[in-house]
Motif scaffolding. Structure first.
Motif, PDB file in Angstrom:
ATOM      1  N   ARG A  14       0.825  -1.215   0.000  1.00 14.16           N
ATOM      2  CA  ARG A  14       0.000   0.000   0.000  1.00 14.16           C
ATOM      3  C   ARG A  14       0.861   1.268   0.000  1.00 14.16           C
ATOM      4  NH1 ARG A  14      -3.868  -2.273   4.414  1.00 14.16           N
ATOM      5  NH2 ARG A  14      -5.320  -3.420   3.123  1.00 14.16           N
ATOM      6  N   GLN A  15       1.913   1.268   0.806  1.00 13.85           N
ATOM      7  CA  GLN A  15       2.792   2.440   0.864  1.00 13.85           C
ATOM      8  C   GLN A  15       3.475   2.674  -0.479  1.00 13.85           C
ATOM      9  OE1 GLN A  15       5.392   1.429   4.083  1.00 13.85           O
ATOM     10  NE2 GLN A  15       3.937   2.070   5.663  1.00 13.85           N
ATOM     11  N   THR A  16       3.908   1.596  -1.110  1.00 14.39           N
ATOM     12  CA  THR A  16       4.567   1.717  -2.407  1.00 14.39           C
ATOM     13  C   THR A  16       3.581   2.193  -3.463  1.00 14.39           C
ATOM     14  OG1 THR A  16       6.076  -0.046  -1.770  1.00 14.39           O
ATOM     15  CG2 THR A  16       5.990   0.507  -4.097  1.00 14.39           C
ATOM     16  N   PHE A  17       2.356   1.656  -3.429  1.00  8.36           N
ATOM     17  CA  PHE A  17       1.310   2.132  -4.345  1.00  8.36           C
ATOM     18  C   PHE A  17       1.110   3.629  -4.155  1.00  8.36           C
ATOM     19  CE2 PHE A  17      -3.148   3.408  -4.726  1.00  8.36           C
ATOM     20  CZ  PHE A  17      -3.316   3.233  -6.087  1.00  8.36           C
ATOM     21  N   GLU A  18       1.042   4.071  -2.920  1.00  3.43           N
ATOM     22  CA  GLU A  18       0.842   5.491  -2.618  1.00  3.43           C
ATOM     23  C   GLU A  18       1.969   6.328  -3.224  1.00  3.43           C
ATOM     24  OE1 GLU A  18      -0.658   9.014  -1.195  1.00  3.43           O
ATOM     25  OE2 GLU A  18      -1.672   7.079  -1.167  1.00  3.43           O
ATOM     26  N   ARG A  19       3.200   5.881  -3.039  1.00  2.00           N
ATOM     27  CA  ARG A  19       4.356   6.633  -3.554  1.00  2.00           C
ATOM     28  C   ARG A  19       4.404   6.654  -5.073  1.00  2.00           C
ATOM     29  NH1 ARG A  19       7.297   3.890   0.016  1.00  2.00           N
ATOM     30  NH2 ARG A  19       8.276   2.612  -1.562  1.00  2.00           N
ATOM     31  N   ARG A  20       4.153   5.505  -5.688  1.00  3.16           N
ATOM     32  CA  ARG A  20       4.357   5.398  -7.133  1.00  3.16           C
ATOM     33  C   ARG A  20       3.156   5.796  -7.980  1.00  3.16           C
ATOM     34  NH1 ARG A  20       8.097   0.823  -9.006  1.00  3.16           N
ATOM     35  NH2 ARG A  20       9.832   1.039  -7.589  1.00  3.16           N
ATOM     36  N   PHE A  21       1.957   5.600  -7.452  1.00  2.28           N
ATOM     37  CA  PHE A  21       0.768   5.829  -8.278  1.00  2.28           C
ATOM     38  C   PHE A  21      -0.138   6.915  -7.726  1.00  2.28           C
ATOM     39  CE2 PHE A  21       2.222   1.671  -9.438  1.00  2.28           C
ATOM     40  CZ  PHE A  21       2.064   1.658 -10.813  1.00  2.28           C
ATOM     41  N   ALA A  22      -0.496   6.821  -6.470  1.00  4.60           N
ATOM     42  CA  ALA A  22      -1.504   7.720  -5.910  1.00  4.60           C
ATOM     43  C   ALA A  22      -1.016   9.160  -5.815  1.00  4.60           C
ATOM     44  CB  ALA A  22      -1.962   7.214  -4.546  1.00  4.60           C
ATOM     45  N   GLN A  23       0.256   9.387  -5.581  1.00  2.00           N
ATOM     46  CA  GLN A  23       0.742  10.760  -5.484  1.00  2.00           C
ATOM     47  C   GLN A  23       0.601  11.500  -6.809  1.00  2.00           C
ATOM     48  OE1 GLN A  23       4.691  10.776  -3.833  1.00  2.00           O
ATOM     49  NE2 GLN A  23       3.926  10.432  -1.758  1.00  2.00           N
ATOM     50  N   ARG A  24       0.716  10.785  -7.909  1.00  4.14           N
ATOM     51  CA  ARG A  24       0.551  11.412  -9.223  1.00  4.14           C
ATOM     52  C   ARG A  24      -0.908  11.725  -9.513  1.00  4.14           C
ATOM     53  NH1 ARG A  24       3.866   7.237 -12.840  1.00  4.14           N
ATOM     54  NH2 ARG A  24       2.429   5.932 -11.726  1.00  4.14           N
ATOM     55  N   SER A  25      -1.809  11.013  -8.859  1.00 11.00           N
ATOM     56  CA  SER A  25      -3.240  11.179  -9.107  1.00 11.00           C
ATOM     57  C   SER A  25      -3.955  11.459  -7.791  1.00 11.00           C
ATOM     58  CB  SER A  25      -3.821   9.910  -9.733  1.00 11.00           C
ATOM     59  OG  SER A  25      -3.153   9.591 -10.917  1.00 11.00           O
ATOM     60  N   ASP A  35      -4.311   2.959 -13.371  1.00 15.09           N
ATOM     61  CA  ASP A  35      -2.935   3.008 -13.878  1.00 15.09           C
ATOM     62  C   ASP A  35      -2.146   1.805 -13.381  1.00 15.09           C
ATOM     63  OD1 ASP A  35      -3.494   5.388 -15.147  1.00 15.09           O
ATOM     64  OD2 ASP A  35      -2.447   6.642 -13.676  1.00 15.09           O
ATOM     65  N   PHE A  36      -2.338   1.479 -12.104  1.00 15.23           N
ATOM     66  CA  PHE A  36      -1.672   0.337 -11.482  1.00 15.23           C
ATOM     67  C   PHE A  36      -2.048  -0.943 -12.222  1.00 15.23           C
ATOM     68  CE2 PHE A  36      -1.626  -3.110  -8.360  1.00 15.23           C
ATOM     69  CZ  PHE A  36      -0.401  -2.936  -7.722  1.00 15.23           C
ATOM     70  N   LEU A  37      -3.353  -1.148 -12.425  1.00 15.09           N
ATOM     71  CA  LEU A  37      -3.822  -2.365 -13.093  1.00 15.09           C
ATOM     72  C   LEU A  37      -3.289  -2.429 -14.527  1.00 15.09           C
ATOM     73  CD1 LEU A  37      -5.558  -4.924 -12.921  1.00 15.09           C
ATOM     74  CD2 LEU A  37      -7.477  -3.555 -13.741  1.00 15.09           C
ATOM     75  N   LYS A  38      -3.361  -1.324 -15.253  1.00 17.67           N
ATOM     76  CA  LYS A  38      -2.890  -1.314 -16.645  1.00 17.67           C
ATOM     77  C   LYS A  38      -1.411  -1.658 -16.744  1.00 17.67           C
ATOM     78  CE  LYS A  38      -6.140   2.126 -18.314  1.00 17.67           C
ATOM     79  NZ  LYS A  38      -6.282   3.530 -18.716  1.00 17.67           N
ATOM     80  N   LYS A  39      -0.636  -1.148 -15.790  1.00 14.49           N
ATOM     81  CA  LYS A  39       0.808  -1.402 -15.836  1.00 14.49           C
ATOM     82  C   LYS A  39       1.138  -2.879 -15.641  1.00 14.49           C
ATOM     83  CE  LYS A  39       5.203  -0.248 -13.802  1.00 14.49           C
ATOM     84  NZ  LYS A  39       6.111   0.638 -14.410  1.00 14.49           N
ATOM     85  N   GLN A  50      -1.299 -14.808 -10.913  1.00 15.08           N
ATOM     86  CA  GLN A  50      -0.204 -14.939  -9.950  1.00 15.08           C
ATOM     87  C   GLN A  50       1.111 -14.401 -10.494  1.00 15.08           C
ATOM     88  OE1 GLN A  50      -0.206 -19.089  -8.859  1.00 15.08           O
ATOM     89  NE2 GLN A  50      -1.859 -18.807  -7.383  1.00 15.08           N
ATOM     90  N   LYS A  51       1.431 -14.698 -11.742  1.00 17.93           N
ATOM     91  CA  LYS A  51       2.685 -14.225 -12.326  1.00 17.93           C
ATOM     92  C   LYS A  51       2.710 -12.703 -12.413  1.00 17.93           C
ATOM     93  CE  LYS A  51       3.842 -18.291 -15.039  1.00 17.93           C
ATOM     94  NZ  LYS A  51       4.036 -18.834 -16.382  1.00 17.93           N
ATOM     95  N   GLU A  52       1.594 -12.113 -12.826  1.00 21.11           N
ATOM     96  CA  GLU A  52       1.525 -10.653 -12.919  1.00 21.11           C
ATOM     97  C   GLU A  52       1.661 -10.015 -11.532  1.00 21.11           C
ATOM     98  OE1 GLU A  52      -1.336 -10.214 -16.853  1.00 21.11           O
ATOM     99  OE2 GLU A  52      -2.253 -10.604 -14.901  1.00 21.11           O
ATOM    100  N   PHE A  53       1.031 -10.623 -10.549  1.00 22.99           N
ATOM    101  CA  PHE A  53       1.105 -10.113  -9.181  1.00 22.99           C
ATOM    102  C   PHE A  53       2.541 -10.181  -8.651  1.00 22.99           C
ATOM    103  CE2 PHE A  53       0.714 -10.392  -4.550  1.00 22.99           C
ATOM    104  CZ  PHE A  53      -0.118  -9.311  -4.292  1.00 22.99           C
ATOM    105  N   ILE A  54       3.210 -11.303  -8.888  1.00 22.95           N
ATOM    106  CA  ILE A  54       4.598 -11.464  -8.439  1.00 22.95           C
ATOM    107  C   ILE A  54       5.496 -10.451  -9.158  1.00 22.95           C
ATOM    108  CG2 ILE A  54       6.588 -13.027  -8.414  1.00 22.95           C
ATOM    109  CD1 ILE A  54       4.776 -14.296  -6.572  1.00 22.95           C
ATOM    110  N   ARG A  55       5.289 -10.284 -10.458  1.00 22.24           N
ATOM    111  CA  ARG A  55       6.066  -9.304 -11.227  1.00 22.24           C
ATOM    112  C   ARG A  55       5.857  -7.904 -10.654  1.00 22.24           C
ATOM    113  NH1 ARG A  55       3.944 -10.086 -16.034  1.00 22.24           N
ATOM    114  NH2 ARG A  55       5.241 -11.891 -16.404  1.00 22.24           N
ATOM    115  N   CYS A  56       4.627  -7.611 -10.307  1.00 19.78           N
ATOM    116  CA  CYS A  56       4.300  -6.326  -9.685  1.00 19.78           C
ATOM    117  C   CYS A  56       5.082  -6.152  -8.381  1.00 19.78           C
ATOM    118  CB  CYS A  56       2.794  -6.279  -9.421  1.00 19.78           C
ATOM    119  SG  CYS A  56       2.267  -5.070  -8.218  1.00 19.78           S
TER     120      CYS A  56
END
Length: 121
Positions: A14-25, A35-39, A50-56
Motif C-alpha cells: 500500500r505504501q509503495t502504491f501510494e508513492r508510485r501511483f496515488a501521489q501522481r493522481s 494506472d496500477f492495473l494497466k501497468k 499470480q505471475k503478474e502479481f509477483i512481477r508487480c
C-alpha cells in the motif's frame, strides 16, 4: 508464512502504491488504481494472475520473498479464482488499517462506476 509477515508485506504494498501511483493522481484514486492495473495486467485480462502479481511485487521493490508474495496474493484472491479482480484490487489498495469493510466496498463501488462510464455502460 506468518500472518504478521503477510500484514507487513500488505502495508508495504500500500505504501509503495501510494508513492508510485496515488501521489501522481492525488485527486483521482480510481485513476491511480487503473494506472496500477494497466501497468501490471500484461495480458489485458482486467485482472492480475499470480505471475503478474509477483512481477508487480518485484517491480515495486518492497523486498519480500516469493512465498510471502504468494501468501499475500492468496489473501487478496478472496474468491479463489486464481486472479486478483478489480474488486479485490480495490480492497487491497484502499482499505487502510482500522477501516471498516464498508469503506473499502465504497471505494470499490466508485471504481466500478467509473469503469462502467468509461466503457459506455
Amino acid at each position: 508464512v506468518s500472518p504478521s509477515a503477510i500484514d507487513r508485506c500488505e502495508q508495504l504494498l500500500r505504501q509503495t502504491f501510494e508513492r508510485r501511483f496515488a501521489q501522481r493522481s492525488r485527486h483521482n484514486p480510481v485513476g491511480a488504481a487503473m494506472d496500477f492495473l494497466k501497468k501490471y495486467d500484461v495480458n489485458r485480462s482486467g485482472k492480475l494472475d499470480q505471475k503478474e502479481f509477483i512481477r508487480c511485487c518485484y517491480d515495486l521493490e518492497f523486498g519480500t520473498d516469493e512465498k510471502t508474495m504468494m501468501s499475500l496474493f492468496s489473501r487478496y484472491d478472496v474468491d479463489r479464482s486464481g486472479y486478483v479482480t478489480i474488486d479485490e484490487l480495490g480492497r487491497m489498495l484502499f482499505k487502510q488499517d482500522g477501516d471498516t469493510e464498508s469503506k473499502a466496498k465504497s471505494s470499490i463501488a466508485t471504481m466500478r462506476e467509473v469503469l462502467s462510464l468509461r466503457a459506455g455502460g
